[in-house]
Design a protein around this motif. Structure first.
Motif, mmCIF file in Angstrom:
data_model
loop_
_atom_site.group_PDB
_atom_site.id
_atom_site.type_symbol
_atom_site.label_atom_id
_atom_site.label_comp_id
_atom_site.label_asym_id
_atom_site.label_seq_id
_atom_site.Cartn_x
_atom_site.Cartn_y
_atom_site.Cartn_z
ATOM 1 N N UNK A 139 0.945 -1.156 0.184
ATOM 2 C CA UNK A 139 0.061 0.142 -0.021
ATOM 3 C C UNK A 139 0.780 1.290 -0.084
ATOM 4 N N UNK A 140 1.796 1.388 0.868
ATOM 5 C CA UNK A 140 2.692 2.343 0.956
ATOM 6 C C UNK A 140 3.403 2.458 -0.591
ATOM 7 N N UNK A 141 3.897 1.447 -1.124
ATOM 8 C CA UNK A 141 4.365 1.749 -2.290
ATOM 9 C C UNK A 141 3.411 2.263 -3.424
ATOM 10 N N UNK A 142 2.138 1.828 -3.438
ATOM 11 C CA UNK A 142 1.278 2.459 -4.260
ATOM 12 C C UNK A 142 0.951 3.738 -4.048
ATOM 13 N N UNK A 143 1.174 4.244 -2.964
ATOM 14 C CA UNK A 143 0.944 5.500 -2.637
ATOM 15 C C UNK A 143 1.969 6.531 -3.097
ATOM 16 N N UNK A 144 3.132 5.844 -2.775
ATOM 17 C CA UNK A 144 4.240 6.640 -3.365
ATOM 18 C C UNK A 144 4.351 6.862 -4.964
ATOM 19 N N UNK A 145 3.917 5.647 -5.662
ATOM 20 C CA UNK A 145 3.630 6.035 -6.943
ATOM 21 C C UNK A 145 2.793 6.980 -7.398
ATOM 22 N N UNK A 146 1.488 6.958 -6.674
ATOM 23 C CA UNK A 146 0.574 7.893 -6.816
ATOM 24 C C UNK A 146 0.990 9.304 -6.729
ATOM 25 N N UNK A 147 1.659 9.566 -5.589
ATOM 26 C CA UNK A 147 2.334 10.870 -5.396
ATOM 27 C C UNK A 147 3.422 11.337 -6.624
ATOM 28 N N UNK A 148 3.910 10.460 -6.975
ATOM 29 C CA UNK A 148 5.152 10.633 -7.995
ATOM 30 C C UNK A 148 4.465 10.940 -9.143
ATOM 31 N N UNK A 149 3.439 10.102 -9.812
ATOM 32 C CA UNK A 149 2.604 10.498 -10.759
ATOM 33 C C UNK A 149 2.049 11.781 -10.631
ATOM 34 N N UNK A 150 1.515 11.999 -9.601
ATOM 35 C CA UNK A 150 0.752 13.541 -9.454
ATOM 36 C C UNK A 150 1.840 14.579 -9.771
ATOM 37 N N UNK A 151 3.147 14.230 -9.084
ATOM 38 C CA UNK A 151 3.852 15.449 -9.283
ATOM 39 C C UNK A 151 4.437 15.603 -10.708
ATOM 40 N N UNK A 152 4.434 14.457 -11.496
ATOM 41 C CA UNK A 152 4.899 14.519 -12.857
ATOM 42 C C UNK A 152 3.636 15.205 -13.714
ATOM 43 N N UNK A 153 2.674 14.828 -13.314
ATOM 44 C CA UNK A 153 1.226 15.384 -14.021
ATOM 45 C C UNK A 153 1.409 17.152 -13.851
ATOM 46 N N UNK A 154 1.705 17.342 -12.540
ATOM 47 C CA UNK A 154 1.922 19.028 -12.309
ATOM 48 C C UNK A 154 2.792 19.664 -13.180
ATOM 49 N N UNK A 185 8.404 6.658 -15.846
ATOM 50 C CA UNK A 185 8.153 7.633 -16.903
ATOM 51 C C UNK A 185 7.869 9.114 -15.824
ATOM 52 N N UNK A 186 7.328 8.901 -14.741
ATOM 53 C CA UNK A 186 6.893 10.230 -13.821
ATOM 54 C C UNK A 186 8.386 10.464 -13.231
ATOM 55 N N UNK A 187 9.399 9.709 -12.894
ATOM 56 C CA UNK A 187 10.548 9.998 -12.602
ATOM 57 C C UNK A 187 11.455 10.615 -13.516
ATOM 58 N N UNK A 188 11.108 10.170 -14.723
ATOM 59 C CA UNK A 188 12.017 10.906 -15.808
ATOM 60 C C UNK A 188 11.542 12.164 -16.105
ATOM 61 N N UNK A 189 10.173 12.378 -16.062
ATOM 62 C CA UNK A 189 9.638 13.737 -16.404
ATOM 63 C C UNK A 189 10.210 14.774 -15.213
ATOM 64 N N UNK A 190 10.008 14.220 -13.946
ATOM 65 C CA UNK A 190 10.470 15.064 -12.748
ATOM 66 C C UNK A 190 11.911 15.128 -12.773
ATOM 67 N N UNK A 191 12.829 14.216 -13.306
ATOM 68 C CA UNK A 191 14.206 14.654 -13.459
ATOM 69 C C UNK A 191 14.649 15.451 -14.578
ATOM 70 N N UNK A 192 13.665 15.643 -15.478
ATOM 71 C CA UNK A 192 13.989 16.409 -16.700
ATOM 72 C C UNK A 192 14.752 17.982 -16.312
ATOM 73 N N UNK A 193 15.799 18.287 -17.291
ATOM 74 C CA UNK A 193 16.259 19.643 -16.883
ATOM 75 C C UNK A 193 15.335 20.715 -17.448
ATOM 76 N N UNK A 194 15.186 21.686 -16.888
ATOM 77 C CA UNK A 194 14.102 22.737 -17.273
ATOM 78 C C UNK A 194 14.268 23.217 -18.597
ATOM 79 N N UNK A 195 15.701 23.517 -18.925
ATOM 80 C CA UNK A 195 15.880 23.621 -20.568
ATOM 81 C C UNK A 195 15.433 22.502 -21.485
ATOM 82 N N UNK A 196 15.225 21.355 -21.251
ATOM 83 C CA UNK A 196 14.844 20.328 -21.999
ATOM 84 C C UNK A 196 13.609 20.272 -22.327
ATOM 85 N N UNK A 197 12.735 21.332 -21.778
ATOM 86 C CA UNK A 197 11.338 21.294 -21.886
ATOM 87 C C UNK A 197 10.925 21.967 -23.323
ATOM 88 N N UNK A 198 11.713 23.144 -23.552
ATOM 89 C CA UNK A 198 11.714 23.841 -24.785
ATOM 90 C C UNK A 198 11.931 22.856 -26.123
#
Length: 200
Positions: A139-154, A185-198
């Motif tokens: 359950x803790x692992x599932x909650x951690x994944x949800x938090x990570x995905x939500x952060x990536x969505x933001x 995928x969420x981790x990759x999005x979170x770790x992406x450099x700001x400049x890469x978004x362009x």
């Protein structure tokens, strides 16, 4: 169905050398290992601060206290099953105090048959706790994944002007297309450099 075999770590808390010798002989090493022995609650607290035990056996009374409070503390925290052994005339009173905390109580003097039955019950209780531990971790692992995905969505919403639904679809599709998990995928999005978004 083959039952999984477990070996249980044991802490014996007893001020009596005779008890320690006798009781340890009743614990076959094929089922119980390691078996550590201390003579006081203070020593037991030091041991349990260093490691967790599957089973704690307390031979009351001890040098520094009765052992009742320690049995309540150890039985109601962590994932340890506690057996408190008391004189026959104290059994009813002690049992009424500790039963709600999940502590097992056994009368002394005792026979090998009584000890064997008590240990079987304790092992069964420990296995139940083990299953609950696994569910909690899952359950803790599932909650951690949800938090990570939500952060990536933001991050996608802020940098790509996606709606929440579009961000969710993007993470799911990217994970499927690349044979990865949504967490990856969420981790990759979170770790992406700001400049890469362009150049995204």
């Amino acid at each position: 169905m083959k039952l999984e075999e477990h070996i249980y770590s044991v802490l014996i808390v007893s001020s009596s050398e005779k008890f320690n010798t006798t009781f340890k002989e009743m614990l076959p090493t094929r089922d119980f290992d390691p078996i550590h022995i201390v003579s006081s609650v203070y020593q037991a607290q030091m041991r349990t601060a260093e490691r967790q035990y599957d089973i704690i056996i307390i031979n009351s009374p001890l040098f520094d206290e009765s052992g009742i409070e320690f049995s309540i503390d150890s039985g109601s925290s962590n994932n340890t099953v506690t057996l408190l052994i008391v004189r026959n005339e104290l059994y009813d009173d002690v049992y009424s105090k500790v039963v709600k905390y999940g502590t097992f109580v056994m009368r002394k003097p005792f026979s090998l048959q009584v000890v064997t039955q008590s240990l079987n019950d304790i092992k069964s209780a420990r296995e139940r706790l083990r299953r609950l531990e696994k569910k909690t971790v899952s359950l803790e692992e599932r909650m951690a994944e949800i938090r990570l995905v939500n952060r990536a969505k933001l991050i996608l919403i802020a940098n790509m002007n996606y709606s929440e639904e579009e961000a969710h679809r993007y993470i799911e599709k990217t994970a499927m297309d690349n044979g990865k998990t949504k967490r990856e995928i969420a981790t990759e999005i979170i770790n992406k450099d700001v400049g890469d978004w362009y150049s995204f």
